[in-house]
Scaffold this active site. Sequence first.
Site, PDB file in Angstrom:
ATOM      1  N   SER A  11       1.042  -1.225   0.024  1.00 52.42           N
ATOM      2  CA  SER A  11      -0.078   0.018   0.015  1.00 52.42           C
ATOM      3  C   SER A  11       1.016   1.231   0.183  1.00 52.42           C
ATOM      4  O   SER A  11       1.520   1.425   0.798  1.00 52.42           O
ATOM      5  CB  SER A  11      -0.756   0.032   1.279  1.00 52.42           C
ATOM      6  OG  SER A  11      -1.555   1.351   1.386  1.00 52.42           O
ATOM      7  N   HIS A  36      -1.126  -1.424  -4.540  1.00 52.73           N
ATOM      8  CA  HIS A  36      -2.248  -1.114  -3.706  1.00 52.73           C
ATOM      9  C   HIS A  36      -2.446   0.600  -3.573  1.00 52.73           C
ATOM     10  O   HIS A  36      -1.404   1.052  -2.902  1.00 52.73           O
ATOM     11  CB  HIS A  36      -2.162  -1.870  -2.266  1.00 52.73           C
ATOM     12  CG  HIS A  36      -3.567  -1.431  -1.806  1.00 52.73           C
ATOM     13  ND1 HIS A  36      -4.693  -2.471  -2.187  1.00 52.73           N
ATOM     14  CD2 HIS A  36      -3.942  -0.941  -0.681  1.00 52.73           C
ATOM     15  CE1 HIS A  36      -5.723  -2.220  -1.424  1.00 52.73           C
ATOM     16  NE2 HIS A  36      -5.297  -1.233  -0.434  1.00 52.73           N
ATOM     17  N   ASP A  38      -4.734   3.317  -2.224  1.00 54.37           N
ATOM     18  CA  ASP A  38      -5.704   3.727  -1.295  1.00 54.37           C
ATOM     19  C   ASP A  38      -6.445   5.138  -1.424  1.00 54.37           C
ATOM     20  O   ASP A  38      -5.690   6.246  -1.241  1.00 54.37           O
ATOM     21  CB  ASP A  38      -5.141   3.723  -0.230  1.00 54.37           C
ATOM     22  CG  ASP A  38      -4.892   2.388   0.665  1.00 54.37           C
ATOM     23  OD1 ASP A  38      -5.913   1.346   0.400  1.00 54.37           O
ATOM     24  OD2 ASP A  38      -3.987   2.109   0.935  1.00 54.37           O
ATOM     25  N   MET A  40      -8.913   7.953  -0.667  1.00 59.35           N
ATOM     26  CA  MET A  40      -9.662   8.362   0.594  1.00 59.35           C
ATOM     27  C   MET A  40     -10.231   9.666   0.251  1.00 59.35           C
ATOM     28  O   MET A  40      -9.469  10.853  -0.059  1.00 59.35           O
ATOM     29  CB  MET A  40      -8.956   8.303   1.764  1.00 59.35           C
ATOM     30  CG  MET A  40      -8.244   7.179   2.023  1.00 59.35           C
ATOM     31  SD  MET A  40      -7.343   7.186   3.824  1.00 59.35           S
ATOM     32  CE  MET A  40      -6.701   5.236   3.716  1.00 59.35           C
ATOM     33  N   HIS A  69      -8.284   0.843  -4.232  1.00 55.90           N
ATOM     34  CA  HIS A  69      -9.222   0.595  -3.096  1.00 55.90           C
ATOM     35  C   HIS A  69      -9.781   2.037  -2.901  1.00 55.90           C
ATOM     36  O   HIS A  69      -9.318   2.952  -2.516  1.00 55.90           O
ATOM     37  CB  HIS A  69      -8.466   0.191  -1.939  1.00 55.90           C
ATOM     38  CG  HIS A  69      -9.027  -0.114  -0.753  1.00 55.90           C
ATOM     39  ND1 HIS A  69      -8.527  -0.213   0.423  1.00 55.90           N
ATOM     40  CD2 HIS A  69     -10.453  -0.017  -0.675  1.00 55.90           C
ATOM     41  CE1 HIS A  69      -9.496  -0.450   1.209  1.00 55.90           C
ATOM     42  NE2 HIS A  69     -10.587  -0.397   0.978  1.00 55.90           N
ATOM     43  N   MET A  71     -12.061   4.377  -1.038  1.00 56.62           N
ATOM     44  CA  MET A  71     -12.784   4.529   0.386  1.00 56.62           C
ATOM     45  C   MET A  71     -13.667   5.714   0.015  1.00 56.62           C
ATOM     46  O   MET A  71     -12.861   6.761   0.566  1.00 56.62           O
ATOM     47  CB  MET A  71     -11.680   4.528   1.278  1.00 56.62           C
ATOM     48  CG  MET A  71     -11.085   3.220   1.792  1.00 56.62           C
ATOM     49  SD  MET A  71      -9.552   3.076   2.675  1.00 56.62           S
ATOM     50  CE  MET A  71      -8.642   3.398   1.305  1.00 56.62           C
ATOM     51  N   MET A 140     -11.571  -6.054   5.163  1.00 57.01           N
ATOM     52  CA  MET A 140     -10.575  -5.006   6.082  1.00 57.01           C
ATOM     53  C   MET A 140     -10.465  -5.577   7.358  1.00 57.01           C
ATOM     54  O   MET A 140     -11.243  -6.088   8.141  1.00 57.01           O
ATOM     55  CB  MET A 140     -11.514  -3.777   6.024  1.00 57.01           C
ATOM     56  CG  MET A 140     -11.540  -3.159   4.853  1.00 57.01           C
ATOM     57  SD  MET A 140     -10.079  -2.486   4.064  1.00 57.01           S
ATOM     58  CE  MET A 140      -9.149  -1.518   5.332  1.00 57.01           C
ATOM     59  N   PHE A 146      -6.433   4.818   7.790  1.00 58.83           N
ATOM     60  CA  PHE A 146      -5.342   5.146   8.329  1.00 58.83           C
ATOM     61  C   PHE A 146      -4.370   3.967   8.143  1.00 58.83           C
ATOM     62  O   PHE A 146      -4.731   2.655   8.278  1.00 58.83           O
ATOM     63  CB  PHE A 146      -5.034   5.622   9.574  1.00 58.83           C
ATOM     64  CG  PHE A 146      -5.866   6.769   9.924  1.00 58.83           C
ATOM     65  CD1 PHE A 146      -5.338   8.152   9.576  1.00 58.83           C
ATOM     66  CD2 PHE A 146      -7.446   6.630  10.295  1.00 58.83           C
ATOM     67  CE1 PHE A 146      -6.312   9.249   9.763  1.00 58.83           C
ATOM     68  CE2 PHE A 146      -7.985   7.798  10.485  1.00 58.83           C
ATOM     69  CZ  PHE A 146      -7.441   9.215  10.141  1.00 58.83           C
ATOM     70  N   ASP A 177      -6.389  -6.432   4.110  1.00 58.63           N
ATOM     71  CA  ASP A 177      -6.016  -5.100   4.312  1.00 58.63           C
ATOM     72  C   ASP A 177      -6.009  -4.453   5.674  1.00 58.63           C
ATOM     73  O   ASP A 177      -7.000  -4.469   6.107  1.00 58.63           O
ATOM     74  CB  ASP A 177      -6.731  -4.260   3.257  1.00 58.63           C
ATOM     75  CG  ASP A 177      -5.929  -2.934   3.204  1.00 58.63           C
ATOM     76  OD1 ASP A 177      -5.331  -2.688   3.744  1.00 58.63           O
ATOM     77  OD2 ASP A 177      -6.820  -2.233   2.416  1.00 58.63           O
TER      78      ASP A 177
HETATM   79  C1  DX5 Z   1      -6.333   1.513   5.328  1.00 61.86           C
HETATM   80  C2  DX5 Z   1      -6.054   1.280   3.937  1.00 61.86           C
HETATM   81  C3  DX5 Z   1      -4.756   0.136   3.998  1.00 61.86           C
HETATM   82  C4  DX5 Z   1      -3.520   0.648   4.822  1.00 61.86           C
HETATM   83  C5  DX5 Z   1      -2.618  -0.550   5.315  1.00 61.86           C
HETATM   84  O1  DX5 Z   1      -7.534   2.153   5.197  1.00 61.86           O
HETATM   85  O2  DX5 Z   1      -6.844   0.786   3.300  1.00 61.86           O
HETATM   86  O3  DX5 Z   1      -4.408  -0.070   2.739  1.00 61.86           O
HETATM   87  O4  DX5 Z   1      -2.615   1.171   4.141  1.00 61.86           O
HETATM   88  O5  DX5 Z   1      -1.794   0.033   6.165  1.00 61.86           O
HETATM   89  P1  DX5 Z   1      -1.010  -1.024   7.075  1.00 61.86           P
HETATM   90  O6  DX5 Z   1      -0.460  -2.239   6.510  1.00 61.86           O
HETATM   91  O7  DX5 Z   1       0.024   0.074   7.781  1.00 61.86           O
HETATM   92  O8  DX5 Z   1      -2.077  -1.536   8.205  1.00 61.86           O
HETATM   93 ZN    ZN Z   2      -6.402  -0.373   1.377  1.00 60.17          ZN
END
Ligand code: DX5
Ligand code: ZN
Length: 219
Positions: A11, A36, A38, A40, A69, A71, A140, A146, A177
């Site tokens: 990620s 990956h 993310d 947001m 991904h 969000m 998840m 975060f 994840d």
């Molecule tokens: C959280 C993200 C993850 C995150 C995982 O909302 O979807 O992809 O980056 O981070 P770690 O591996 O540090 O938990």
């Molecule tokens: Zn993610």
Amino acid sequence: MSQQSTRISPSILSADFSTLGEEVKAIDAAGADYIHIDVMDGHFVPNLTFGAPVVKHLRRWTDKPFDVHLMIAPVDPLIDDFVAAGADIITAHVEAGPHLHRTLQAIKAHGVKAGVSLNPHTPIESIQHVMDMVDLILIMTVNPGFGGQSFIPVLDKIEAARKLIDQTGRVIDLEIDGGVNPETAKQCIAAGADVLVAGTAVFKDGPSGYASNIAALRS
Ligand code: DX5
Ligand code: ZN
């Protein structure tokens, strides 16, 4: 389809955002299977990252599949932009709106892979009737928003997802994840996962550690 060999999707949430292209190139060279990404929106989750223009600029730094991904809520108005930016897999959350079926149809209409993600509290039954449409299920194991959080052990849900996938006889990735490290990775793989997302566990030591960190998750 039964469990495939373990693939790692680092990620980039945990990467250095000021040199994101170089970071993507480095994890590609270090053995990442997917990238990956993310996204947001500060609304569906309490944090902001970036949108499709950034993804578009990252596309020239690697040929590895972009595992996007989302969000965000709503999802549908931005699907076209992420496809145009070079996404290979687009994953939307069950919780992001009332019309998951329509969202998956919209993603698949572009010929990219469609993923569906479930927050830790969301029961696996919520995706039972879209199994014929999905190419990836993202479970998840933290509350999204975060990096660097502790793993929430919803291992029974991972096992239930594996059963649902095996019943279809189709190839569907089972991706985990949140809070994935070498120790929790083992538990996820034992429960049936075959794609592991990791931010902190891959990026924690800087570029010289990426290859060994990725290898540690796979073994
Ligand atoms: C959280 C993200 C993850 C995150 C995982 O909302 O979807 O992809 O980056 O981070 P770690 O591996 O540090 O938990
Ligand atoms: Zn993610």
